[in-house]
Design an enzyme around this catalytic site. Structure first.
Site, PDB file in Angstrom:
ATOM      1  N   GLU A 165      14.117   7.674  22.368  1.00  0.00           N
ATOM      2  CA  GLU A 165      13.233   6.545  21.818  1.00  0.00           C
ATOM      3  C   GLU A 165      13.939   5.309  21.815  1.00  0.00           C
ATOM      4  O   GLU A 165      13.467   4.276  21.362  1.00  0.00           O
ATOM      5  CB  GLU A 165      12.409   6.941  20.541  1.00  0.00           C
ATOM      6  CG  GLU A 165      11.371   8.377  21.061  1.00  0.00           C
ATOM      7  CD  GLU A 165      10.818   8.706  19.878  1.00  0.00           C
ATOM      8  OE1 GLU A 165      11.166   8.319  18.393  1.00  0.00           O
ATOM      9  OE2 GLU A 165      10.077   9.815  20.057  1.00  0.00           O
ATOM     10  N   GLY A 189      19.818   9.851  33.361  1.00  0.00           N
ATOM     11  CA  GLY A 189      19.713   8.561  33.390  1.00  0.00           C
ATOM     12  C   GLY A 189      20.856   7.873  34.359  1.00  0.00           C
ATOM     13  O   GLY A 189      21.443   8.650  35.101  1.00  0.00           O
ATOM     14  N   GLY A 190      21.441   6.806  33.805  1.00  0.00           N
ATOM     15  CA  GLY A 190      22.356   6.148  34.681  1.00  0.00           C
ATOM     16  C   GLY A 190      23.732   6.170  33.867  1.00  0.00           C
ATOM     17  O   GLY A 190      24.047   7.026  32.830  1.00  0.00           O
ATOM     18  N   ASP A 191      24.510   5.394  34.171  1.00  0.00           N
ATOM     19  CA  ASP A 191      25.988   5.233  33.622  1.00  0.00           C
ATOM     20  C   ASP A 191      25.927   4.857  32.235  1.00  0.00           C
ATOM     21  O   ASP A 191      27.051   5.495  31.405  1.00  0.00           O
ATOM     22  CB  ASP A 191      26.981   4.242  34.658  1.00  0.00           C
ATOM     23  CG  ASP A 191      27.169   4.789  35.814  1.00  0.00           C
ATOM     24  OD1 ASP A 191      27.226   5.950  36.033  1.00  0.00           O
ATOM     25  OD2 ASP A 191      27.369   3.999  36.746  1.00  0.00           O
ATOM     26  N   GLY A 233      19.487   6.258  37.240  1.00  0.00           N
ATOM     27  CA  GLY A 233      19.972   5.011  36.709  1.00  0.00           C
ATOM     28  C   GLY A 233      19.915   3.927  37.565  1.00  0.00           C
ATOM     29  O   GLY A 233      19.473   4.029  38.816  1.00  0.00           O
TER      30      GLY A 233
HETATM   31  C1  LIG Z   1      29.013  -9.074  49.182  1.00  0.00           C
HETATM   32  C2  LIG Z   1      28.744  -7.847  48.723  1.00  0.00           C
HETATM   33  C3  LIG Z   1      29.203  -7.664  47.342  1.00  0.00           C
HETATM   34  C4  LIG Z   1      29.293  -6.248  46.672  1.00  0.00           C
HETATM   35  C5  LIG Z   1      30.112  -5.857  45.698  1.00  0.00           C
HETATM   36  C6  LIG Z   1      30.275  -4.362  45.472  1.00  0.00           C
HETATM   37  C7  LIG Z   1      31.043  -4.145  44.308  1.00  0.00           C
HETATM   38  C8  LIG Z   1      30.425  -2.975  43.823  1.00  0.00           C
HETATM   39  C9  LIG Z   1      31.370  -2.080  43.017  1.00  0.00           C
HETATM   40  C10 LIG Z   1      30.711  -1.411  41.905  1.00  0.00           C
HETATM   41  C11 LIG Z   1      31.345  -0.656  40.907  1.00  0.00           C
HETATM   42  C12 LIG Z   1      30.533   0.034  40.003  1.00  0.00           C
HETATM   43  C13 LIG Z   1      31.254   0.527  38.710  1.00  0.00           C
HETATM   44  C14 LIG Z   1      30.078   1.197  37.715  1.00  0.00           C
HETATM   45  C15 LIG Z   1      29.703   0.302  36.790  1.00  0.00           C
HETATM   46  C16 LIG Z   1      28.787   1.035  35.898  1.00  0.00           C
HETATM   47  O1  LIG Z   1      29.237   1.636  34.830  1.00  0.00           O
HETATM   48  C17 LIG Z   1      27.924  -0.348  35.215  1.00  0.00           C
HETATM   49  C18 LIG Z   1      26.822   0.476  34.748  1.00  0.00           C
HETATM   50  O2  LIG Z   1      25.856   0.926  35.263  1.00  0.00           O
HETATM   51  P1  LIG Z   1      24.208   1.384  34.948  1.00  0.00           P
HETATM   52  O3  LIG Z   1      24.499   1.905  33.504  1.00  0.00           O
HETATM   53  O4  LIG Z   1      23.734   2.367  36.005  1.00  0.00           O
HETATM   54  O5  LIG Z   1      23.576   0.202  34.659  1.00  0.00           O
HETATM   55  N1  LIG Z   1      27.435  -0.928  36.378  1.00  0.00           N
HETATM   56  C19 LIG Z   1      27.782  -2.292  36.525  1.00  0.00           C
HETATM   57  O6  LIG Z   1      28.506  -2.913  35.896  1.00  0.00           O
HETATM   58  C20 LIG Z   1      27.304  -2.888  37.802  1.00  0.00           C
HETATM   59  C21 LIG Z   1      28.265  -3.986  38.590  1.00  0.00           C
HETATM   60  C22 LIG Z   1      27.638  -4.380  39.684  1.00  0.00           C
HETATM   61  C23 LIG Z   1      28.606  -5.509  40.325  1.00  0.00           C
HETATM   62  C24 LIG Z   1      27.942  -6.133  41.734  1.00  0.00           C
HETATM   63  N1  LIG Z   2      14.719   4.957  24.714  1.00  0.00           N
HETATM   64  C1  LIG Z   2      15.430   4.131  25.047  1.00  0.00           C
HETATM   65  N2  LIG Z   2      15.149   2.816  25.043  1.00  0.00           N
HETATM   66  C2  LIG Z   2      16.019   1.817  25.026  1.00  0.00           C
HETATM   67  N3  LIG Z   2      17.193   1.809  25.878  1.00  0.00           N
HETATM   68  C3  LIG Z   2      17.837   3.131  25.802  1.00  0.00           C
HETATM   69  C4  LIG Z   2      17.026   4.366  25.421  1.00  0.00           C
HETATM   70  N4  LIG Z   2      17.319   5.353  25.858  1.00  0.00           N
HETATM   71  C5  LIG Z   2      18.602   5.024  26.377  1.00  0.00           C
HETATM   72  N5  LIG Z   2      18.849   3.705  26.181  1.00  0.00           N
HETATM   73  C6  LIG Z   2      20.077   3.074  26.742  1.00  0.00           C
HETATM   74  O1  LIG Z   2      19.833   2.465  28.019  1.00  0.00           O
HETATM   75  C7  LIG Z   2      20.935   1.825  28.418  1.00  0.00           C
HETATM   76  C8  LIG Z   2      20.819   1.958  30.072  1.00  0.00           C
HETATM   77  O2  LIG Z   2      20.493   3.418  30.693  1.00  0.00           O
HETATM   78  P1  LIG Z   2      21.187   3.952  31.669  1.00  0.00           P
HETATM   79  O3  LIG Z   2      20.117   5.317  31.725  1.00  0.00           O
HETATM   80  O4  LIG Z   2      22.321   3.735  32.132  1.00  0.00           O
HETATM   81  O5  LIG Z   2      20.162   3.072  32.932  1.00  0.00           O
HETATM   82  P2  LIG Z   2      20.528   1.773  33.929  1.00  0.00           P
HETATM   83  O6  LIG Z   2      21.650   2.560  34.960  1.00  0.00           O
HETATM   84  O7  LIG Z   2      19.176   1.413  34.379  1.00  0.00           O
HETATM   85  O8  LIG Z   2      21.035   0.628  33.162  1.00  0.00           O
HETATM   86  C9  LIG Z   2      22.038   2.829  28.014  1.00  0.00           C
HETATM   87  O9  LIG Z   2      22.906   2.077  27.524  1.00  0.00           O
HETATM   88  C10 LIG Z   2      21.471   3.478  26.904  1.00  0.00           C
HETATM   89  O10 LIG Z   2      22.256   3.573  25.481  1.00  0.00           O
END
Ligand SMILES: CCCCCCCCCCCCC/C=C/[C@@H](O)[C@H](COP(=O)(O)O)NC(=O)CCCCC
Ligand SMILES: Nc1ncnc2c1ncn2[C@@H]1O[C@H](COP(=O)(O)OP(=O)(O)O)[C@@H](O)[C@H]1O
Ligand SMILES: [Ca+2]
Length: 583
Positions: A165, A189-191, A233
């Site tokens: 939540e 979920g995601g990272d 995610g």
């Molecule tokens: C012209 C084309 C450009 C493409 C650039 C591609 C580079 C991609 C490298 C991505 C590395 C990702 C490493 C992971 C990072 C994640 O931990 C972080 C959080 O993810 P989430 O919780 O799912 O939101 N993601 C990012 O910081 C996104 C980076 C995107 C950069 C373009």
């Molecule tokens: N119920 C919630 N409400 C708001 N934020 C949350 C909730 N549960 C988790 N989160 C936070 O949401 C952020 C993004 O989550 P994640 O699952 O990685 O999605 P995304 O990949 O889209 O960023 C995380 O940093 C986490 O701490």
């Protein structure tokens, strides 16, 4: 014991007759009544059997049972190629076997279940599941209930499910609540959500071991409970880099069969203590700015990164900094060796022996004390100073759907090292080329303004005076700065030698774009840019700029096995020995 589990009989699959054999480690069925050369045997390792049910049973897309007393259904892992060169999609294979009597049916189900217990002892029985309902495209709940929960039920895994939540609820739960009886923790979920679980489990393990996480030199205790990731995610990098595909069913099957993949973790400290842990990306400059910008556009979902990436690229920023790093042993591996860390990777296996020298089995691995840092002498640190487009540290390849080979294609999941990528200031087209190469197989390190080092630790600090500066003038003589200050002729000190950044790459001529930091501005009216960027730590913005990061080898374990190479699947020998393949 093993002989008790052996069973052999004639069975029917549809109208065809087969000889089914359970040898203990394998369950095979071979078609009878066929000419020898066409004879086909299907062989399923017992370790990959998901469940055995009486009757004609279906699980996905919907559960249905027809309780016929001479039929049993076996569910198992089935592999298919994704079409991309790496990573295999796992689906739920299902075969319904008919036998002549109910007694034989019961014998088969009993033997198969007993074989599962004996030959697959590492499977989880009870899991704690956290679902972030807002991650990615907000489909976490649906993904879990429609695709994952039925598989866990089939495998007899009991789950305690918490739909979060608020942010950090999962982390706080893991830090404070009773975790007795849970074999592992699953995040849907995601990272960012994975990072919560990582922090909760690492923190809890250190609390219980009486270790102080604020001390950057302390040898942290590896976590016993495994982490499973059901991808839901935006980037899903940790899942992609450890499984090879973004697919909830594949991930659920790895969890069910109790796969185990150790993972390196970077700790990040500032002067006053621990800031965070990171596994995928600790990035300053471009990646920090993209994250900061993307937080304003969360409503866009995963697309926020594309939009923010474009905006930040167009703003054309670079930042001054001092980077110090402690190189890893170059004889063990190199970030430019063009190999890939795949399932059964020999570099990672050798690292296990190095990191945990006294452990003969995985049980003692957790209790062994080792030192990966304190023995490293200060003298080995290398210092570089200048202006950077980005400074990134990753302790794995960080491949993701956007970048199938990742930030550092030859990095290893569990070798106790990280790759430090330094992208020196360069002209915008050069930087675009660097970014673009992440989307193809072209080597992003083969550019004159890019360096990559395999390291054990990194320090980042600001040049004197920059800490207080909020904005800096940009734009050559127009903005009151000369080329040297802009970083185009940057002095780099390394082991006493002097190098000019201008020698590193093209683009000494400054355009208006370079002068202003923004292609849409003329260079006369807007001449200020932020002097300092932020750190992106696995999708979280760090509160501090000056940090020390250190790699902790194999600190956590995931329910995964590394990337299975699709091409090598045709060669059983390759799969058995596990490989580090040439890209
Ligand atoms: C012209 C084309 C450009 C493409 C650039 C591609 C580079 C991609 C490298 C991505 C590395 C990702 C490493 C992971 C990072 C994640 O931990 C972080 C959080 O993810 P989430 O919780 O799912 O939101 N993601 C990012 O910081 C996104 C980076 C995107 C950069 C373009
Ligand atoms: N119920 C919630 N409400 C708001 N934020 C949350 C909730 N549960 C988790 N989160 C936070 O949401 C952020 C993004 O989550 P994640 O699952 O990685 O999605 P995304 O990949 O889209 O960023 C995380 O940093 C986490 O701490
Ligand atoms: Ca590593």
């Amino acid at each position: 014991m093993e002989t008790d589990l052996k069973l052999e009989s004639t069975v029917w699959v549809g109208s065809k007759r087969y000889r089914a054999v359970l040898t203990g480690w394998h369950f095979n069925w071979t078609e009878l009544d066929k000419k020898n050369r066409d004879k086909k045997t299907i062989s399923v390792p017992v370790a990959e059997v998901v469940g055995v049910e009486e009757g004609r049973v279906e699980i996905l897309p919907q559960k249905s049972i027809e309780d016929t007393d001479k039929v049993f259904t076996v569910f198992y892992v089935k592999r298919s190629s994704t079409g991309s060169s790496y990573g295999l999609l796992w689906t739920l294979g299902r075969t319904q076997f008919s036998v002549p009597s109910r007694v034989l049916r019961d014998q088969w189900t009993k033997h198969l279940r007993a074989a599962l217990k004996t030959h697959s002892p590492v499977r989880p029985n009870r899991l704690l599941v956290f679902i972030n309902p807002y991650g990615g495209k907000k489909k976490g709940r649906k993904i879990y209930h429609s695709l994952v929960a039925p598989l866990f039920e089939l495998a007899g895994i009991s789950c305690h499910v918490i739909v979060t939540e608020r942010a950090n609820q999962a982390r706080d739960h893991l830090l404070k609540k009773d975790l007795t009886g849970f074999d592992g923790v699953v995040c849907v979920g995601g990272d960012g959500m994975f990072s919560e679980i990582l922090h909760g489990l690492i923190g809890r393990t250190q609390q219980e071991a009486g270790l102080c996480e604020n001390d950057p030199t302390v040898t942290l205790q590896p976590c016993q409970r495994h982490i499973g990731i059901i991808p839901a995610g935006s980037t899903d990098c940790v899942c992609y880099a450890t499984v090879g595909v973004i697919d909830p069913v594949t991930s659920a099957l790895h969890i069910i069969i109790g796969d185990s993949q150790p993972l390196d973790v970077c700790s990040v400290h500032q002067a006053s203590g621990l800031v965070r842990y990171s596994v995928s990306l600790l990035g300053y400059g471009f990646y920090g700015d993209v994250l900061a910008e993307s937080e304003k556009h969360r409503w866009m979902g995963p697309l926020r990164y594309d939009y923010s990436g474009t905006m930040v690229y167009l703003s054309n920023r670079s930042y001054a900094g001092i980077v110090q790093y402690l190189p890893a042993d170059p004889l063990l591996s190199s970030p430019r060796d063009r190999t890939r860390c795949l399932s059964g990777c020999s570099v990672c296996s050798r690292s296990t022996e190095r990191l945990f020298p006294h452990s003969s089995d995985s049980g003692s691995l957790y209790s062994s004390h080792y030192s990966q840092f304190s023995s490293d002498s200060e003298g080995e640190w290398v210092t570089v100073e200048g202006r950077f487009r980005c400074v990134s540290l990753t302790c794995m390849s960080s491949s993701c759907p956007k970048s199938p080979l990742g930030l550092s294609p030859s990095a290893h999941l569990a070798d106790g090292t990280g790759d430090l990528i330094l992208v020196w200031d360069t002209h915008p087209l050069g930087f675009l080329k660097f970014l673009y190469r992440h989307t193809s197989t072209e080597d992003q390190f083969d550019l004159p303004f890019v360096e990559v080092h395999r390291v054990k630790a990194v320090r980042f600090s600001l040049p004197p005076g920059k800490e207080e500066e909020e904005y800096e003038e940009i734009g050559g003589s127009i903005g009151g700065m000369d080329e040297e200050e802009r970083g185009y002729i940057e002095t780099v000190s390394r082991s006493g030698s002097q190098q000019h950044l201008a020698d590193r790459g093209p683009g000494r001529e400054m355009t208006n774009v370079q002068k202003t930091g923004n292609p849409f501005l003329c260079g006369l009216c807007c001449s200020k840019a932020p002097a300092v960027s932020v750190w992106n730590c696995d999708g979280e913005i760090l509160p501090s700029t000056e940090i020390l990061s250190r790699v902790h080898g194999q600190l956590v374990r995931l329910y995964a096995r590394g990337i299975e190479d699709g091409a090598a699947m045709h060669c059983s020998e390759d799969i058995e020995r596990g490989c580090t393949l040439q890209i």
